[in-house]
Design an enzyme around this catalytic site. Structure first.
Site, PDB file in Angstrom:
ATOM      1  N   ARG A 126      62.737  28.216  63.023  1.00 15.09           N
ATOM      2  CA  ARG A 126      61.453  28.605  62.437  1.00 15.09           C
ATOM      3  C   ARG A 126      61.382  28.064  61.018  1.00 15.09           C
ATOM      4  NH1 ARG A 126      59.277  33.055  59.481  1.00 15.09           N
ATOM      5  NH2 ARG A 126      57.186  33.666  60.178  1.00 15.09           N
ATOM      6  N   SER A 146      53.315  33.846  71.295  1.00 12.81           N
ATOM      7  CA  SER A 146      53.256  35.120  70.582  1.00 12.81           C
ATOM      8  C   SER A 146      52.032  35.905  71.028  1.00 12.81           C
ATOM      9  CB  SER A 146      53.193  34.892  69.073  1.00 12.81           C
ATOM     10  OG  SER A 146      54.415  34.377  68.585  1.00 12.81           O
ATOM     11  N   LYS A 180      57.403  39.342  58.993  1.00 12.52           N
ATOM     12  CA  LYS A 180      56.102  39.026  59.574  1.00 12.52           C
ATOM     13  C   LYS A 180      55.029  39.788  58.812  1.00 12.52           C
ATOM     14  CE  LYS A 180      56.990  37.605  64.340  1.00 12.52           C
ATOM     15  NZ  LYS A 180      56.150  36.413  64.235  1.00 12.52           N
TER      16      LYS A 180
END
Length: 220
Positions: A41, A116, A145
């Site tokens: 990521r 997602s 997040k």
């Protein structure tokens, strides 16, 4: 791609704030501890660095495969072009990333695509998409997040498990204190960032999480 075990069980998501040296160390130790999948990521916007970091992790995973014969899939977050550039095992897409159908067309049928899911409507819509798994986000509050639409909680995860036909990777705020309840609620695996990447001993952290997961029922 032939995968005979549950690759989603212990899904490491890398921390893009860590140096390449630290990243390589964390992944190498986490692999030794038993992680089953790695997602690279990168949110910094530097594609060259993204590719460089992904290739380093791919090398670690290839070395582990040579040593053990066990393949750990490499997943790229958001960027189909990076996944293609490094010949990753797949890509994980968000709702604002490349449309799934186009990603599947570019990647082919033998690559993994995760999506997602942040709302129940997105969950329902995903039923007809050419994906392999969903990342249900976020189960609990988490610092990694921001701007989240939903905190599913255990009740929401249970409901999602009854709706989705795809394996569910639970994401967000998951650690040793809630692993058992998350798996009991119907998750096929958990995505972990801080509990492994920021651990003093990533190998021991991964092994401890895996041991807890292995005591719970999960889909093979």
């Amino acid at each position: 791609m032939t995968i005979t075990h549950n690759p989603y069980l212990l899904y490491l998501v890398t921390d893009d704030q860590q140096s390449i040296t630290t990243l390589e160390h964390v992944v190498r130790e986490a692999v030794a501890g038993g992680i089953t999948m790695v997602q690279v990521r990168e949110k910094q916007g530097d594609i060259r660095t993204f590719i460089q970091r992904a290739l380093i992790i791919k090398t670690v995973l290839q070395q582990a495969y040579i040593a053990t014969g066990h393949h750990i899939p490499l997943i790229i977050n958001d960027r189909v072009d990076v996944a293609l550039a490094v010949d990753a095992d797949g890509v994980h897409l968000g709702q604002s990333d490349m449309p799934v159908a186009l990603a599947r067309q570019l990647l082919g049928q033998d690559k993994l695509i995760g999506l997602s899911i942040e709302t129940e409507q997105q969950l329902l819509d995903s039923a007809t998409l050419p994906i392999d798994y969903i990342g249900l986000s976020a189960i609990f509050t988490t610092a990694t997040k921001s701007n989240l639409i939903t905190h599913w909680g255990i009740t929401g995860l249970q409901r999602a498990a009854t709706i989705s036909q795809f394996p569910i990777v639970a994401i967000g705020g998951i650690n040793h204190t809630n692993l058992s309840s998350v798996m009991a609620a119907g998750a096929d695996g958990v995505a972990i960032v801080s509990a492994i990447s920021h651990a003093d001993d990533p190998r021991q952290a991964a092994a401890g999480i895996l041991a807890t997961l292995s005591t719970n029922k999960y889909k093979q």
